[in-house]
Design an enzyme around this catalytic site. Sequence first.
Site, PDB file in Angstrom:
ATOM      1  N   GLY A   1       0.847  -1.195   0.000  1.00 35.66           N
ATOM      2  CA  GLY A   1       0.000   0.000   0.000  1.00 35.66           C
ATOM      3  C   GLY A   1       0.874   1.233   0.000  1.00 35.66           C
ATOM      4  O   GLY A   1       2.063   1.161   0.327  1.00 35.66           O
TER       5      GLY A   1
ATOM      6  N   SER B   1     -23.052 -10.333 -25.880  1.00 36.68           N
ATOM      7  CA  SER B   1     -22.380  -9.281 -26.652  1.00 36.68           C
ATOM      8  C   SER B   1     -21.432  -9.883 -27.678  1.00 36.68           C
ATOM      9  O   SER B   1     -21.038  -9.232 -28.628  1.00 36.68           O
ATOM     10  CB  SER B   1     -21.582  -8.384 -25.705  1.00 36.68           C
ATOM     11  OG  SER B   1     -20.476  -9.112 -25.187  1.00 36.68           O
ATOM     12  N   GLY B   2     -21.044 -11.147 -27.448  1.00 35.05           N
ATOM     13  CA  GLY B   2     -20.058 -11.765 -28.331  1.00 35.05           C
ATOM     14  C   GLY B   2     -18.652 -11.679 -27.775  1.00 35.05           C
ATOM     15  O   GLY B   2     -17.715 -12.241 -28.323  1.00 35.05           O
ATOM     16  N   GLY B   3     -18.498 -10.969 -26.641  1.00 30.95           N
ATOM     17  CA  GLY B   3     -17.196 -10.920 -25.977  1.00 30.95           C
ATOM     18  C   GLY B   3     -16.955 -12.202 -25.203  1.00 30.95           C
ATOM     19  O   GLY B   3     -17.838 -13.056 -25.090  1.00 30.95           O
ATOM     20  N   VAL B   4     -15.757 -12.335 -24.645  1.00 30.79           N
ATOM     21  CA  VAL B   4     -15.374 -13.567 -23.944  1.00 30.79           C
ATOM     22  C   VAL B   4     -16.284 -13.832 -22.740  1.00 30.79           C
ATOM     23  O   VAL B   4     -16.803 -14.938 -22.567  1.00 30.79           O
ATOM     24  CB  VAL B   4     -13.895 -13.502 -23.481  1.00 30.79           C
ATOM     25  CG1 VAL B   4     -13.519 -14.750 -22.687  1.00 30.79           C
ATOM     26  CG2 VAL B   4     -12.969 -13.343 -24.679  1.00 30.79           C
TER      27      VAL B   4
ATOM     28  N   CYS C   1       5.388  -6.085   1.754  1.00 28.40           N
ATOM     29  CA  CYS C   1       5.703  -4.651   1.751  1.00 28.40           C
ATOM     30  C   CYS C   1       4.953  -3.929   2.881  1.00 28.40           C
ATOM     31  O   CYS C   1       5.231  -4.165   4.042  1.00 28.40           O
ATOM     32  CB  CYS C   1       5.413  -4.058   0.376  1.00 28.40           C
ATOM     33  SG  CYS C   1       6.337  -2.540   0.066  1.00 28.40           S
TER      34      CYS C   1
ATOM     35  N   SER D   1     -19.390 -12.734 -21.757  1.00 28.23           N
ATOM     36  CA  SER D   1     -20.799 -13.106 -21.968  1.00 28.23           C
ATOM     37  C   SER D   1     -20.903 -14.448 -22.690  1.00 28.23           C
ATOM     38  O   SER D   1     -21.828 -15.222 -22.458  1.00 28.23           O
ATOM     39  CB  SER D   1     -21.551 -12.008 -22.727  1.00 28.23           C
ATOM     40  OG  SER D   1     -21.140 -11.925 -24.064  1.00 28.23           O
ATOM     41  N   SER D   2     -19.926 -14.751 -23.547  1.00 21.53           N
ATOM     42  CA  SER D   2     -19.960 -16.034 -24.272  1.00 21.53           C
ATOM     43  C   SER D   2     -19.755 -17.215 -23.318  1.00 21.53           C
ATOM     44  O   SER D   2     -20.436 -18.236 -23.417  1.00 21.53           O
ATOM     45  CB  SER D   2     -18.883 -16.066 -25.368  1.00 21.53           C
ATOM     46  OG  SER D   2     -19.138 -15.070 -26.334  1.00 21.53           O
TER      47      SER D   2
ATOM     48  N   HIS E   1       8.199  -7.587  -3.484  1.00 14.74           N
ATOM     49  CA  HIS E   1       6.932  -8.052  -4.076  1.00 14.74           C
ATOM     50  C   HIS E   1       7.136  -9.397  -4.775  1.00 14.74           C
ATOM     51  O   HIS E   1       7.557  -9.448  -5.927  1.00 14.74           O
ATOM     52  CB  HIS E   1       6.409  -7.003  -5.072  1.00 14.74           C
ATOM     53  CG  HIS E   1       5.884  -5.782  -4.390  1.00 14.74           C
ATOM     54  ND1 HIS E   1       4.595  -5.686  -3.936  1.00 14.74           N
ATOM     55  CD2 HIS E   1       6.506  -4.621  -4.052  1.00 14.74           C
ATOM     56  CE1 HIS E   1       4.430  -4.510  -3.348  1.00 14.74           C
ATOM     57  NE2 HIS E   1       5.563  -3.851  -3.390  1.00 14.74           N
TER      58      HIS E   1
END
Length: 410
Positions: A55, A226-229, A82, A231-232, A172
């Site tokens: 942070g 929508s055809g995006g990853v 950290c 929603s598919s 990190h």
Amino acid sequence: MSHQTVIVLDFGGQYNQLIARRVRECGVYCEVKPYTTPLEQLRAMEPIGFIFTGGPNSVYEAGAPKADPAIFELGVPVLGICYGCQFMAHTLGGQVTEAHEDTAREYGKTETYYDTACKLFKGLPERGISWMSHGDYMAKVPEGFALTAHSDACPNVAIADEKRGFYGVQYHPEVNHTEHGVDMIRNFLYEVCGAKGDWTMGDYKESSIKAIREKVGGGKVLLALSGGVDSSVAAALLAEAVGSQLTCVFVDHGLMRKNEGDEVETAFSKWDIHFVRVDAEARFLEKLSGVSEPERKRKIIGEEFIRVFEEEAKKIGRVDYLVQGTIYPDVIESGAGDAAVIKSHHNVGGLPDYVDFKEIIEPLRLLFKDEVRQLGRELGLPEYLVMRQPFPGPGLAIRVIGDLTKEKLD
């Protein structure tokens, strides 16, 4: 199905999602929670371990983020990274001060030396590069802690109280620049927390399908595709779970890339679902005519998408459930409590008042993007859909500079 859970407690670090993804890549389920989450709520999740994130604050400053100190009395292992390490040291009786150039203020790649007798570094090389980003320094380490790593500038790069399962690192481990960083996280999960590695996409698929069937019963389900990853994959999961009870409305606004509409339709032809493809290109182009400002295009498209979807939903009649493709970063980024809002997401935090469904189902709400893709593969979606480049909802309308015409889109 319940999984072993690790809680990533977020103190405002820039890498909080990355830490969570690393834990899941190691086969262990985890969730990101703000540091303000009440202790009882954390305890109720029955975590096998906590990871405190970095942070931007200094732990000794007034108003610095602090979790309930009683978290150290739960008997659950903790890895502080950290700021998380400094919070642990500060709370348990150590002393954290501002570092000066000659006392361990470190940034970037740093040669680091590890004590491999410590469980965190078990089986790893005794030296390597770690990625530092800290302007504070543990001047005094709490009682019961040993120094388990150092660099040329800093004697206490890592500390450990192995009896209580408390570990802290100034660097990190979750970023690629830290050599063997993910192995250190894996050691914490398996050597310290006793993880079984019960988080796999195959399991998630099966348990999700079962949960969806139980919830939906004989009800009707509607999904805006929508055809995006995202929603598919959500559509494929629901198709697998409830088949013909699902109606997918694919609003083809004519702003997609070449052949995309056909590819989406083909991918879903193998399931027994109601697939409605709405050819709305002319309608969208008319609304967008003469508009060149990108943000105005977005708003027009978002509004029109909902209108078309509503009209189709009315034709279907009574629907019990609406499915959304919300994923975990949408939830985290939209902010909770005083966590930073990275960007607000249209599908988190409420729908328009007129939407009349019994309930919303968000089957991907706990998954990161790479996990969504993995789930898509488990469900048998074609690789061209699963690995599709992310594409903004408004599609080519934003890629086309200035006024939108059919010619430009083609």
